[in-house]
Scaffold this motif. Structure first.
Motif, PDB file in Angstrom:
ATOM      1  N   HIS A 168       0.840  -1.205   0.000  1.00 38.72           N
ATOM      2  CA  HIS A 168       0.000   0.000   0.000  1.00 38.72           C
ATOM      3  C   HIS A 168       0.877   1.258   0.000  1.00 38.72           C
ATOM      4  CE1 HIS A 168      -3.479   2.494   0.799  1.00 38.72           C
ATOM      5  NE2 HIS A 168      -2.874   2.996   1.857  1.00 38.72           N
ATOM      6  N   ARG A 169       1.909   1.255   0.819  1.00 34.33           N
ATOM      7  CA  ARG A 169       2.818   2.399   0.872  1.00 34.33           C
ATOM      8  C   ARG A 169       3.524   2.601  -0.471  1.00 34.33           C
ATOM      9  NH1 ARG A 169       8.507   3.386   3.783  1.00 34.33           N
ATOM     10  NH2 ARG A 169       8.335   5.631   4.046  1.00 34.33           N
ATOM     11  N   PHE A 170       3.937   1.509  -1.104  1.00 42.15           N
ATOM     12  CA  PHE A 170       4.589   1.605  -2.406  1.00 42.15           C
ATOM     13  C   PHE A 170       3.677   2.320  -3.402  1.00 42.15           C
ATOM     14  CE2 PHE A 170       4.992  -0.160  -6.701  1.00 42.15           C
ATOM     15  CZ  PHE A 170       6.285   0.251  -7.010  1.00 42.15           C
ATOM     16  N   TRP A 171       2.395   1.945  -3.454  1.00 43.06           N
ATOM     17  CA  TRP A 171       1.482   2.558  -4.418  1.00 43.06           C
ATOM     18  C   TRP A 171       1.190   4.013  -4.067  1.00 43.06           C
ATOM     19  CZ3 TRP A 171       1.565   0.877  -8.943  1.00 43.06           C
ATOM     20  CH2 TRP A 171       1.786  -0.460  -9.186  1.00 43.06           C
ATOM     21  N   ILE A 172       1.169   4.342  -2.776  1.00 41.83           N
ATOM     22  CA  ILE A 172       1.037   5.750  -2.388  1.00 41.83           C
ATOM     23  C   ILE A 172       2.235   6.542  -2.896  1.00 41.83           C
ATOM     24  CG2 ILE A 172       1.121   7.349  -0.421  1.00 41.83           C
ATOM     25  CD1 ILE A 172      -0.599   5.362   1.119  1.00 41.83           C
ATOM     26  N   GLN A 173       3.435   5.959  -2.776  1.00 42.10           N
ATOM     27  CA  GLN A 173       4.635   6.650  -3.252  1.00 42.10           C
ATOM     28  C   GLN A 173       4.637   6.786  -4.767  1.00 42.10           C
ATOM     29  OE1 GLN A 173       7.562   4.191  -1.263  1.00 42.10           O
ATOM     30  NE2 GLN A 173       7.858   5.735   0.336  1.00 42.10           N
ATOM     31  N   VAL A 174       4.132   5.802  -5.482  1.00 45.25           N
ATOM     32  CA  VAL A 174       4.030   5.903  -6.947  1.00 45.25           C
ATOM     33  C   VAL A 174       3.084   7.048  -7.318  1.00 45.25           C
ATOM     34  CG1 VAL A 174       3.160   4.751  -9.027  1.00 45.25           C
ATOM     35  CG2 VAL A 174       4.648   3.507  -7.450  1.00 45.25           C
ATOM     36  N   ILE A 175       1.914   7.084  -6.675  1.00 43.07           N
ATOM     37  CA  ILE A 175       0.969   8.173  -6.942  1.00 43.07           C
ATOM     38  C   ILE A 175       1.619   9.510  -6.599  1.00 43.07           C
ATOM     39  CG2 ILE A 175      -1.232   9.208  -6.228  1.00 43.07           C
ATOM     40  CD1 ILE A 175      -2.259   6.317  -5.765  1.00 43.07           C
ATOM     41  N   GLY A 176       2.341   9.570  -5.488  1.00 46.39           N
ATOM     42  CA  GLY A 176       3.010  10.802  -5.078  1.00 46.39           C
ATOM     43  C   GLY A 176       4.071  11.258  -6.067  1.00 46.39           C
ATOM     44  N   MET A 177       4.876  10.316  -6.555  1.00 42.77           N
ATOM     45  CA  MET A 177       5.916  10.688  -7.530  1.00 42.77           C
ATOM     46  C   MET A 177       5.290  11.206  -8.823  1.00 42.77           C
ATOM     47  SD  MET A 177       9.021   7.953  -7.098  1.00 42.77           S
ATOM     48  CE  MET A 177       8.033   6.539  -7.468  1.00 42.77           C
ATOM     49  N   LEU A 178       4.252  10.528  -9.302  1.00 38.05           N
ATOM     50  CA  LEU A 178       3.573  10.998 -10.512  1.00 38.05           C
ATOM     51  C   LEU A 178       2.936  12.364 -10.290  1.00 38.05           C
ATOM     52  CD1 LEU A 178       1.903   7.686 -11.747  1.00 38.05           C
ATOM     53  CD2 LEU A 178       3.793   8.926 -12.828  1.00 38.05           C
ATOM     54  N   SER A 179       2.340  12.538  -9.121  1.00 38.95           N
ATOM     55  CA  SER A 179       1.714  13.814  -8.799  1.00 38.95           C
ATOM     56  C   SER A 179       2.732  14.947  -8.747  1.00 38.95           C
ATOM     57  CB  SER A 179       1.008  13.702  -7.447  1.00 38.95           C
ATOM     58  OG  SER A 179       0.579  14.966  -7.010  1.00 38.95           O
ATOM     59  N   ILE A 180       3.847  14.717  -8.093  1.00 38.71           N
ATOM     60  CA  ILE A 180       4.886  15.747  -8.004  1.00 38.71           C
ATOM     61  C   ILE A 180       5.441  16.053  -9.388  1.00 38.71           C
ATOM     62  CG2 ILE A 180       7.213  16.224  -7.132  1.00 38.71           C
ATOM     63  CD1 ILE A 180       6.360  14.660  -4.577  1.00 38.71           C
ATOM     64  N   PHE A 181       5.639  15.021 -10.195  1.00 39.34           N
ATOM     65  CA  PHE A 181       6.160  15.213 -11.551  1.00 39.34           C
ATOM     66  C   PHE A 181       5.204  16.051 -12.393  1.00 39.34           C
ATOM     67  CE2 PHE A 181       6.622  13.708 -15.987  1.00 39.34           C
ATOM     68  CZ  PHE A 181       7.920  14.127 -16.211  1.00 39.34           C
TER      69      PHE A 181
END
Length: 175
Positions: A144-157
């Motif tokens: 779950h944390r991994f997918w939150i970080q993926v969403i976060g990286m895409l969002s920041i990008f």
């Protein structure tokens, strides 16, 4: 030249060129990846390393937060989705149709966080439905944390690209 004019020239009040917006973006995603379903992620590492009481503490905190999250979703789910969708739609239209930069910035913060919220509810339902505990629970929380970080990286990008575009457009227009 008055004091107010000097301050406004010194500190750019537009969202994407404001340091506070970028600090808020970083703090939002840092907090989102640290607090997984309301549980501090360091508890997962401690449960993996030490087991015993640390693992039982993690399972108790997860159980409490899963029950709390699913109760809220069951009681207010339809209203939360309706109001959240209306607010996101209003931000999207006012930001990208009417070109209000503050609305664009808030949408680029709120939309990905709404995805994290939906993902958290789905993960909580799976944890309760499968009665996960021990290493299976740790693995689910890590995933779950991994997918939150993926969403976060895409969002920041995406936010950084859009912010650079906005700042370059503002500068090119002589703003």
């Amino acid at each position: 030249m008055d004091w107010y004019q000097i301050v406004l020239e010194t500190i750019d009040m537009r969202s994407f060129s404001n340091l506070w917006f970028w600090i808020a973006l970083a703090v939002t995603w840092s907090s989102a990846s640290h607090w997984v379903i309301g549980v501090p992620f360091d508890m997962v590492g401690r449960a993996r390393r030490h087991g015993g009481q640390a693992a039982r503490d993690l399972e108790d905190v997860v159980r409490i937060n899963v029950n709390r999250l699913l109760y809220i979703a069951e009681e207010t789910g339809l209203w939360a989705v309706a109001i959240g969708s209306a607010l996101l739609s209003a931000l999207a239209v006012s930001g990208f149709v009417y070109r209000i930069e503050l609305s664009q910035a808030l949408f680029l913060l709120a939309f990905p966080m709404s995805l994290v919220g939906l993902l958290s509810v789905a993960t909580a339902a799976r944890i309760r439905g499968e009665a996960l505990y021990g290493p299976d629970l740790w693995k689910k929380l890590s995933s779950h944390r991994f997918w939150i970080q993926v969403i976060g990286m895409l969002s920041i990008f995406v936010t950084a690209l859009w912010g650079m575009f906005q700042n370059m457009s503002y500068t090119a227009l002589g703003g």
